[in-house]
Structure formats: structure tokens, C-alpha cells
Design a protein around this motif. Structure first.
Motif, short mmCIF file in Angstrom:
data_model
loop_
_atom_site.label_atom_id
_atom_site.label_comp_id
_atom_site.label_asym_id
_atom_site.label_seq_id
_atom_site.Cartn_x
_atom_site.Cartn_y
_atom_site.Cartn_z
N UNK A 37 0.84 -1.21 0.00
CA UNK A 37 0.00 0.00 0.00
C UNK A 37 0.86 1.25 0.00
N UNK A 38 1.97 1.22 0.72
CA UNK A 38 2.88 2.37 0.75
C UNK A 38 3.39 2.68 -0.64
N UNK A 39 3.77 1.64 -1.39
CA UNK A 39 4.29 1.87 -2.74
C UNK A 39 3.19 2.38 -3.66
N UNK A 40 2.01 1.80 -3.57
CA UNK A 40 0.91 2.22 -4.45
C UNK A 40 0.48 3.66 -4.17
N UNK A 41 0.56 4.08 -2.92
CA UNK A 41 0.17 5.45 -2.56
C UNK A 41 1.09 6.48 -3.21
N UNK A 42 2.39 6.16 -3.26
CA UNK A 42 3.38 7.13 -3.77
C UNK A 42 3.73 6.92 -5.23
N UNK A 43 3.20 5.89 -5.86
CA UNK A 43 3.53 5.60 -7.25
C UNK A 43 2.30 5.86 -8.12
N UNK A 44 2.47 6.63 -9.24
CA UNK A 44 3.75 7.09 -9.84
C UNK A 44 4.05 8.57 -9.53
N UNK A 45 3.18 9.23 -8.75
CA UNK A 45 3.32 10.69 -8.60
C UNK A 45 4.49 11.09 -7.71
N UNK A 46 4.88 10.25 -6.78
CA UNK A 46 5.92 10.64 -5.84
C UNK A 46 7.02 9.58 -5.84
N UNK A 47 7.72 9.47 -6.99
CA UNK A 47 8.73 8.42 -7.15
C UNK A 47 9.87 8.56 -6.15
N UNK A 48 10.13 9.76 -5.70
CA UNK A 48 11.23 9.97 -4.77
C UNK A 48 11.04 9.23 -3.46
N UNK A 49 9.77 8.96 -3.09
CA UNK A 49 9.49 8.21 -1.87
C UNK A 49 9.56 6.70 -2.09
N UNK A 50 9.65 6.29 -3.36
CA UNK A 50 9.63 4.85 -3.70
C UNK A 50 11.00 4.35 -4.12
N UNK A 51 11.69 5.09 -4.98
CA UNK A 51 12.96 4.63 -5.52
C UNK A 51 14.08 4.87 -4.52
N UNK A 52 14.96 3.92 -4.38
CA UNK A 52 16.10 4.02 -3.47
C UNK A 52 16.95 5.22 -3.87
N UNK A 53 17.18 6.11 -2.91
CA UNK A 53 17.91 7.34 -3.20
C UNK A 53 19.37 7.08 -3.53
N UNK A 54 19.90 5.91 -3.15
CA UNK A 54 21.31 5.60 -3.46
C UNK A 54 21.48 5.13 -4.89
N UNK A 55 20.38 4.84 -5.59
CA UNK A 55 20.47 4.35 -6.96
C UNK A 55 20.45 5.55 -7.92
N UNK A 56 21.46 5.65 -8.76
CA UNK A 56 21.57 6.73 -9.72
C UNK A 56 20.76 6.41 -10.97
N UNK A 57 19.82 7.28 -11.27
CA UNK A 57 18.94 7.05 -12.43
C UNK A 57 19.01 8.25 -13.34
N UNK A 58 19.28 7.99 -14.60
CA UNK A 58 19.27 9.05 -15.60
C UNK A 58 17.85 9.26 -16.10
N UNK A 59 17.64 10.42 -16.70
CA UNK A 59 16.28 10.76 -17.16
C UNK A 59 15.75 9.74 -18.14
#
Length: 518
Positions: A451-473
Motif C-alpha cells: 500500500x505504501x508503494x501504491x500510494x506514492x507511485x507514480x506521482x511521488x517516485x522519490x518516496x519509492x525509488x532508493x535514493x542511493x540508486x543513480x537514475x538518468x532521465x
């Protein structure tokens, strides 16, 4: 002369000598020796036989005095009578046994015929003169049968010295019985002679050089030896049932473990060897007798006999599985009081710890781990789809060398299916992206995690994706596809779940895309 029907046969060899036609002869060997004379062509017959077989005992005497011819002829008479006395089945073609039991006068008579033993038939391999109460010295005549294999003179009253040197010179003698006689042990110092034959050959014979020592051997043979055999059988039985790992590798099934083996490997399942406890499975680290480090998954749930049978069948299948993304199975235990799966211990770190390292900052490297897990799952589904597994970042290991992901915890015999495997993969994929995981000890933690993931996905990806993982646009969209795939796999009811083939194709596409961008 008084007579009865009597036949005449071979002399001292397996080659029959038909010296005489069928005649009417007297009934006793004594009368026959006194009354019968060699036929006119007897010498010619002997010569012919010697030409055919020069090894016959009488062949060296045929050119001597006429008396030799008479002795040879008389020995044939004794041989014919003795063959019948000994109840040989065929006294025409062979003469293998001389056997006189409990007939003292008859035995003494035949032992007195020196000329017979001088030409003892080469076919005689067994001499038994037993229980005849003979009270003379050792019957040296019988030693003329140098080819004999068995010599039994037991239960008589023979006395004096035993001709050890003469007996030792019989090359074929394998069974000797001098028991229950009155021989003297004096002058017998040939220890090799007693080693050649069993102590039972000399019971109460007077021959033994050390009666107490041989009585002790007989005691050991008759009493202690059977006890030792029983104890040995008991020990071997215990080893086979409890600790077959002590047996030579060729004598045991290396993939079958007993509860005693696993107890020894884990110090009786001590807390120091306990790695984790979850969902009815206790995981221990153990050391097998050959030094192999192993992970031992003990299933604590009590099951029926039918489920234990199914468990054994599935373990047989898992044992045969070989894939670069599966930990190698060493064997299993399926006793009445324990079910366990034994796999090799991998010293590499688990994915959960790896995600917190700098080497996990690349999206592509995380996809490589996911790709290896999918390949392992796909292999399992083809080879044995009934087998399920615990799939989480804490249970997937990375090999020491090439950092290849290894599925390390299998679920055997609990009736799970492919829907559970797909759900577990979805949870694993989301953990790889978020580096977050639910708390197994808290009730309903899986549902709240999703439920936590569904609440923040896809509008708030910063709360879902690991901040240590580098993602390009350009890879954000691919990460979204991966999250969507993970949520779809965890959908309930399972009818909304993608198939394993669809999962494989989608992960392959994401991995190949990341390789091109890289």
C-alpha cells in the motif's frame, strides 16, 4: 572257492584299467588276495597304461621283479573292495574318497595293506578313518596319498608322535582333523604347522604345544567370536541407520542425511549455529563430517506420512537441479521426527547487504541481479514447477567471484504453487528498486508495504525509488515499468498476475535496454 559277483576296475588313477573281464570272485578281500592271480595279459595292460600316463605310481616298477606285478595286481583287488566299502558312487571311473567310520576291524585291515597305499590311486582326495578306536601309532601309510586334500583321523586312540614334517609336505592338504586322539606334543615346535590349520583340528588330540593357549582360542572361536560378530553387526546397523557418514563413501548414499548427522553438524542445533527463524523454517549453518560447510533448512511443521513421501520425491528432484542461479543441493533428511533440506553454504553476501554498498548504485547492475533470479525461477518452473522458494533480498546470495545471484532457500512439500512464486518475485523486484522491505514479524506487514508503494507511485517516485540508486532521465520510464511489473505480480486475485513467460520477456527487455543505454 566260495565266490560272489565281483568286478575289476582301474588301478590308482582316474584312467580305468580293465585288467579282467567280469568274473565270479570271492566275497572278501582276504580271500581274493589269497586266491586270485594276475591274468595272462596283465603286464601288457600295465605297459599300455604307463605309455598313456607315465605319472601313474606303479610305472616306475613295471620293469622290476615279478613280485612287483603281483603287488600291483593285489592293490587293484584292495582298491575295488575299499571303493565299495567307502560307498563311492562310481567305482569304475573314479575313486575320490576313502571313508571308514565306526568299523575298527575293517579300518585296521585296510591300513595294514602297505602295497595298496604304496600305489594309492591319484584320484583319492579325501581320507576319513573316523571313530574306529585304533590304538596304534600315526598311520604313516595314508601319507603315500600325497595328493590328498582332506585327512580326518579323529575319534581314535592313535598315540605317539605326529609326523609334522611329512604332513607339512602334502601340498594340497587343506583340512586336517586329528581331534580326540592320544598323540604326544613332545618335539613339536613347528609353529607354521599350527598356523596352517585351525585350532579346531587339534581339539583334545594331545598335539597342541600349549594346551591352555589353544583352549583359549577355541573358547574365543566358539563363544566370544559370535558375540563379537553380533556386536559388529549392531555397530554397523547403527552406523547405517544413524551415522552413515562414518562409512566409506562407496557404502553410503551421500545425499541422504539422518537427524543424527545434522545434529552433529550443528552442535545439536545450538543457538550459535542458528541463522534465522521464519514461517516454520529454522535455518542453521553446519559443518558436515567431511568438512563441507552447509546450510540446513529444518521444517518445523508436523506433517502426515503422505506429505513426507511427497517431500522425499520433491527433494529427489531438487537434488538433481543444476543451474548457475541456484545454490547446489547436497541432500535432505526425511525421518519421522525431522524434515530438512541441506544446501551448500555460500560465503558471498546477500542482496540486502549488497544494496547498501556503492556497487549497487547502478540501475543496470541491479537489473543484472534481477535477470539472474528470473533465469533461475524460469529453470525451476520447467524442471519441477511444484517447488517454491523464499525470494527476498535477504535470502538471495551473491557468489564470491562473479557476483551471480543464487536462490538459496527452497520450500519443499508445503503445497505452494506458481502463483506464490510470482508473488514472491514481485516482492523481490520491488525490494530491489526501493531498498525497503516489510517486517515479517509484524502482522499484515506485506499488505501495508504494498500500500505504501501504491500510494506514492507514480506521482511521488522519490518516496519509492532508493535514493542511493543513480537514475538518468532516459531510464526513469524503465524503472516505472519495473515497478508496475512488481505491483502486477503482487496483485490479488492471482488471475491478474502475469505469466512467468511474460515476466521473463519483460525483464529481458528491460535488461537489454539498460545495456544499450550504458
Amino acid at each position: 572257492m566260495a565266490s560272489s559277483l565281483f568286478f575289476f576296475f582301474f588301478l590308482l588313477t582316474s584312467h580305468s584299467l580293465h585288467f579282467l573281464p567280469l568274473s565270479v570272485l570271492s566275497a572278501t578281500v582276504v580271500e581274493d588276495l589269497a586266491n586270485l592271480t594276475p591274468p595272462p595279459d596283465f603286464s601288457n595292460t600295465i605297459t599300455a597304461n604307463c605309455l598313456r600316463d607315465p605319472l601313474l605310481r606303479y610305472c616306475n616298477n613295471t620293469s622290476s621283479s615279478p613280485m612287483d606285478i603281483i603287488e600291483i595286481f593285489r592293490s587293484t583287488i584292495v582298491a575295488s573292495h575299499l571303493c565299495n566299502e567307502s560307498k563311492n558312487p562310481n567305482c569304475v571311473e573314479s575313486f575320490p574318497v576313502i571313508r571308514i567310520h565306526s568299523r575298527p576291524k575293517t579300518a585296521a585291515l585296510y591300513l595294514s595293506f602297505d602295497f595298496f597305499w604304496k600305489y594309492c590311486p591319484l584320484t583319492v582326495v579325501e581320507i576319513e578313518i573316523v571313530n574306529n578306536s585304533l590304538n596304534t601309532g600315526f598311520p604313516m601309510n595314508v601319507l603315500s596319498c600325497a595328493q590328498v586334500r582332506t585327512l580326518d583321523l579323529s575319534f581314535n586312540q592313535f598315540s605317539g608322535f605326529v609326523p609334522v614334517q611329512n604332513l607339512s609336505g602334502l601340498p594340497n592338504l587343506t583340512r586336517l582333523n586329528l581331534s580326540y586322539n592320544r598323540f604326544s606334543e613332545e618335539h613339536i615346535s613347528d609353529s607354521d604347522f599350527f598356523k596352517r590349520f585351525n585350532a579346531s583340528s587339534f581339539i583334545q588330540s594331545g598335539v597342541l604345544p600349549n594346551a591352555k593357549r589353544y583352549k583359549m582360542k577355541v573358547l574365543v572361536l566358539l563363544i566370544l567370536f559370535p558375540i563379537m560378530v553380533i556386536l559388529l553387526c549392531f555397530c554397523l546397523g547403527w552406523l547405517c541407520l544413524k551415522r552413515p557418514d562414518y562409512l566409506p563413501r562407496t557404502c553410503r548414499r551421500s545425499h541422504k542425511f539422518t537427524s543424527a548427522i545434522l545434529e552433529a553438524a550443528t552442535d545439536e542445533f545450538s543457538d550459535q549455529k542458528l541463522v534465522s527463524k521464519s514461517n516454520g523454517v529454522d535455518i542453521f549453518r553446519g559443518t558436515l563430517k567431511d568438512g563441507t560447510e552447509a546450510k540446513i533448512e529444518v521444517y518445523t511443521e508436523k506433517v502426515s506420512k503422505e506429505k513426507r513421501t511427497a517431500f522425499a520425491e520433491e527433494c529427489e528432484a531438487v537434488f538433481k537441479l543444476r543451474h548457475k542461479n541456484l545454490v547446489r543441493v547436497l541432500g535432505w533428511c526425511n525421518s519421522r521426527n525431522m524434515r530438512a533440506l541441506v544446501t551448500e553454504w555460500t560465503n558471498g553476501e546477500n542482496v540486502e547487504n549488497w544494496l547498501n554498498s556503492s556497487s549497487a548504485s547502478s540501475w543496470r547492475r541491479r537489473l543484472r541481479v534481477v535477470m539472474g533470479v528470473v533465469e533461475g525461477i524460469f529453470y525451476l518452473s520447467e524442471e519441477w514447477p511444484e517447488i517454491t522458494f523464499d525470494l527476498s533480498t535477504s535470502s538471495v546470495l551473491l557468489s564470491d567471484g562473479d557476483q551471480e545471484p543464487l536462490i538459496s532457500q527452497f520450500r519443499i512439500g508445503d503445497g505452494n504453487n506458481s502463483s506464490t512464486n510470482i508473488f514472491n518475485f514481485g516482492m523481490f523486484l520491488l525490494e530491489m528498486i526501493t531498498n525497503l522491505r516489510h517486517d515479517e514479524e509484524q502482522e499484515d506487514s506485506e499488505r501495508r508495504y504494498l500500500e505504501y508503494i501504491r500510494v506514492h507511485y507514480p506521482d511521488n517516485l522519490g518516496r519509492v525509488i532508493d535514493e542511493k540508486m543513480k537514475i538518468e532521465d532516459r531510464t526513469v520510464e524503465k524503472v516505472k515499468q519495473a515497478i508496475t511489473l512488481g505491483l502486477t505480480c503482487t496483485d490479488k486475485p492471482p488471475l491478474k498476475q502475469p505469466s512467468l513467460t511474460q515476466i521473463y520477456d519483460m525483464v529481458t527487455s528491460l535488461y537489454e535496454s539498460s545495456s544499450r543505454h550504458h
